[in-house]
Design a protein around this motif. Sequence first.
Motif, short mmCIF file in Angstrom:
data_model
loop_
_atom_site.label_atom_id
_atom_site.label_comp_id
_atom_site.label_asym_id
_atom_site.label_seq_id
_atom_site.Cartn_x
_atom_site.Cartn_y
_atom_site.Cartn_z
N LEU A 1 -1.13 3.13 -3.38
CA LEU A 1 -2.22 3.21 -2.41
C LEU A 1 -3.43 2.37 -2.80
O LEU A 1 -4.25 2.04 -1.94
N VAL B 1 -4.56 -0.82 -0.76
CA VAL B 1 -5.09 -0.77 0.60
C VAL B 1 -6.30 -1.68 0.75
O VAL B 1 -6.59 -2.18 1.86
N THR C 1 0.83 -1.20 0.00
CA THR C 1 0.00 0.00 0.00
C THR C 1 0.86 1.26 0.00
O THR C 1 0.52 2.26 -0.64
#
Length: 480
Positions: free
Chosen positions: A294, A297, A290
């Motif tokens: 991102l 996530v 992550t």
Amino acid sequence: MTTQVITAPRPARAIAVAAGGWTMRVLGVASLAGSVALSLWLVLAATERPSILSGTARHARFARWLVGPLAHRLPGLSAANLRLEHDLVVVLIALFACWLVASICVSRLPVAWVAAALGLLGAVFFLSPPLSLTDLFNYLHYGRMGAVQGLNPYSVLPVRSPHDSWYLLTNWHHLPSPYGPLFTLVTYPLALLPLHSAYWTWKAIVMLSEFGLLAIVWWLAPQLGRSPQRALAFVGLNPLILVYGLGGEHNEPLVMLAVMGAVALAVGGGAVRRRGRWSAGAGAAVVAATALKLSMVVLAPLIVLGSARRRAALAGALAAGAVSLALIELVFAGHLPAVALQEKLVTPLGVPQFVGWMTGQGGMSPLVRTISHVTLAVAVVGACAAVAWRRSLLIGACGVVMLVAVLTLGWAMPWYVWWVLPFAALARTRWLAAACVVLTLWLGLLAIPQMPLIIHHFGYYPGRTAIGHANHALTMRLVK
């Protein structure tokens, strides 16, 4: 009256089975050889002269350090762009066919043969210039902004350093870095090197990360009852991965190496799984993924729930999360990656854009964007419930979530099929692999030069609506 069942003599059955096995082996070898040969031709074509195949090299005046040692070895290459566009599509279609055949037939071959073909492909694309795209130079320039110029890549626009020699090779001039803090930090030491050294070092990182990802797939496949040969072929021979992923030198192999490392630590077989001694590492690895990108996530709760020791996995994830937050605060002054801004970008064949156009919204409107976010959230919650009920569903659940993540993105890129491939190769359900085939076709259409002509032929004009004009204006503003 009795019915007599006539069966083939045993020798005839044996001959039929042997013939079928021989045919499978021949097709498997042909598909591997075809993938290597087609990829080599494409790379040789890209290194022959500036063209649509090597857009980045044109900006660097086709410098030898950028083009590599294979330059000018295909003198008969056509100079007509239309012909090259046609040849590119033919190569992609042929690579797609080789991928499908290999995914079915290579189980009869020694795994070393499959690994050797994948090794050759890695070397071929390592020696290739970036195929049409400039993302790797965006990576390096963001790192150079922080490491050399003292500028925060999360709060300062790249256009603030237009006189830097690396800037000429970039295109996101008005977009702060959308990449995770760990990935941006990885680019800092590369930025201290001369440009040609940083370039080839990054290419080596991409190649080694891809080999590491494939090694994890090979290790997990027999533990999960899958053919390692088929799993390797399905992940490593996908045409979009080869041409636009490895050919574009994107950071997905590094990201997916961390993701599949987390999966391996969570579901690794034998005594390791029973004791769960590596569960903390699984949680830490998925948070590291992550921190690289991102988008990953959404996998963090699944990895925690799918680990043998959930508390240990949660502790590892929280520890890695604390380190990531410390990086953001200490290195980047609390600024976050510009993911929210990047998410506003829209591609013509993003599923939300297409759905919005079909439903009269004009494209990916705020309503369609909200529905996309809700759809992904529902998929994550449902996958978490499934893994909480049965840990053995982890890989399939991860694959479903990543498939939904790609389908709900407005800014879907061809190489994002990487997000789904390893899970589809290892999952119990076959429909996920079939979905990858359809996804490859869809994203492949997005990638080819003839895409506008094709979609216009079917009456799809996403750029003619008010939302389409706004999306185009935003993209132009960020790249000007």
